[in-house]
Design a protein around this motif. Structure first.
Motif, PDB file in Angstrom:
ATOM      1  N   TYR A  52     -87.206  51.637  69.113  1.00  0.00           N
ATOM      2  CA  TYR A  52     -86.211  50.949  68.304  1.00  0.00           C
ATOM      3  C   TYR A  52     -86.500  51.181  66.824  1.00  0.00           C
ATOM      4  N   SER A  56     -86.366  43.644  67.273  1.00  0.00           N
ATOM      5  CA  SER A  56     -86.053  42.269  66.921  1.00  0.00           C
ATOM      6  C   SER A  56     -87.280  41.367  67.049  1.00  0.00           C
ATOM      7  N   ASP A  57     -87.191  40.180  66.437  1.00  0.00           N
ATOM      8  CA  ASP A  57     -88.260  39.193  66.574  1.00  0.00           C
ATOM      9  C   ASP A  57     -88.461  38.826  68.039  1.00  0.00           C
ATOM     10  N   GLU A  58     -87.361  38.699  68.770  1.00  0.00           N
ATOM     11  CA  GLU A  58     -87.436  38.331  70.179  1.00  0.00           C
ATOM     12  C   GLU A  58     -88.188  39.389  70.980  1.00  0.00           C
ATOM     13  N   ARG A 140     -92.372  47.018  60.876  1.00  0.00           N
ATOM     14  CA  ARG A 140     -90.975  46.608  60.985  1.00  0.00           C
ATOM     15  C   ARG A 140     -90.564  45.757  59.791  1.00  0.00           C
ATOM     16  N   GLN A 144     -87.708  46.555  57.056  1.00  0.00           N
ATOM     17  CA  GLN A 144     -86.594  45.612  56.984  1.00  0.00           C
ATOM     18  C   GLN A 144     -86.388  45.095  55.562  1.00  0.00           C
TER      19      GLN A 144
END
Length: 236
Positions: A52, A56-58, A140, A144
Motif C-alpha cells: 500500500y 491506514s491506521d486500521e 507512512r 502522509q
C-alpha cells in the motif's frame, strides 16, 4: 525453513512431554497452535502492508495485533494461566487490550528508531526499513505529512535498494521538520500508559507482584528506549 518457524513446532514438545493433567495439556496445546496461526497471519499482513502507498491506521493496528500482540504477549499470558488450571475470566477483554496496546507501542517505537534513531544498540540498525522500502508507521507518517516535493524525494529514497546514509538521514530530517518524530513519541505514550493502567486494574484478581510487573512492562520498555536515543519519555 527459518529458525523461528522450527521453534514454533518444537514449542509443542514441552507441553506434550509435561507431567500435567490431560485437560491442562489440551488447553495449552490449543493456545500454542493458535499462536502459530497468528504468527503466520502476522507475517502475511506485514508483507501486505508494504504493497500500500499509505497503509491506514486500521491496517497498521491489525499488523501489530497479529505480528506482536497475540503471540508475543497474549499467548504467553494465557499459557501461564492454563498451566495452573486457570483462565482470564473477567480479565479476558483486558488481556486483549493490554496486549494490543503494548504491542502497538513497541512496534511503533521500533519504526521510530528506524527513521529517527541515533543509537544502534537497540537490536535494530536505523535505516533498515528505509533501505527495504517498507511502509512502517513512521515512514507512512512522513509520507502522509510531506508536501508533494518532499514526498517525491522520500519515495525516491525508498526505491533505492542501496540505502545511502545520506538518503536515510534525509528521510529523518524531513520527518523532524514536519514534527512527525514528536507526534510518534506522543502516540507511543498514548498506548503504553493505558496498557499499564489496564494491567494495574487486575490487582483484585492476581498476585500483586505479577500485576505490578505487567503494569511496569510497557512503561519500562518505552522509557528505556527513549533514554537510549536521548529523547526524554516525557518530552515532545
Amino acid at each position: 525453513m527459518l529458525a523461528g518457524d522450527l521453534m514454533g513446532f518444537l514449542a509443542l514438545k514441552p507441553i506434550l512431554d509435561a507431567d500435567i493433567p490431560p485437560r491442562t495439556r489440551q488447553a495449552m496445546l490449543l493456545i500454542q497452535v493458535q499462536a502459530g496461526r497468528d504468527v503466520a497471519l502476522g507475517q502475511i499482513l506485514d508483507l501486505e502492508r508494504d504493497t500500500y502507498e499509505l497503509p491506514s491506521d486500521e491496517f497498521l493496528s491489525d499488523v501489530a495485533e497479529f505480528k506482536g500482540a497475540r503471540y508475543s504477549i497474549l499467548s504467553p499470558m494465557l499459557l501461564g494461566l492454563a498451566a495452573v488450571g486457570s483462565v482470564p475470566g473477567e480479565c479476558a477483554d483486558g488481556f486483549r487490550r493490554y496486549a494490543r496496546l503494548s504491542a502497538e507501542s513497541i512496534i511503533m517505537f521500533d519504526d521510530y528508531i528506524d527513521v529517527f534513531g541515533v543509537n544502534a544498540n537497540l537490536g535494530k540498525t536505523p535505516g533498515a526499513d528505509i533501505r527495504q522500502g517498507r511502509r512502517s508507521h513512521a515512514i507512512r507518517d512522513v509520507l502522509q505529512a510531506a508536501d508533494p516535493r518532499d514526498r517525491s524525494e522520500v519515495e525516491e529514497i525508498l526505491r533505492d535498494p542501496s540505502g545511502s546514509a545520506d538518503g536515510i538521514q534525509r528521510v529523518g530530517e524531513i520527518g523532524r521538520a514536519l514534527g512527525v518524530d514528536e507526534t510518534i513519541r506522543s502516540q507511543i505514550r498514548d498506548r503504553a500508559e493505558p496498557a499499564a493502567t489496564e494491567a494495574a486494574s487486575w490487582r483484585r484478581y492476581w498476585r500483586h507482584e505479577a500485576v505490578d510487573a505487567l503494569a511496569r512492562f510497557p512503561l519500562l520498555t518505552i522509557e528505556q528506549l527513549f533514554r537510549e536515543t536521548g529523547n526524554g519519555a516525557n518530552s515532545d
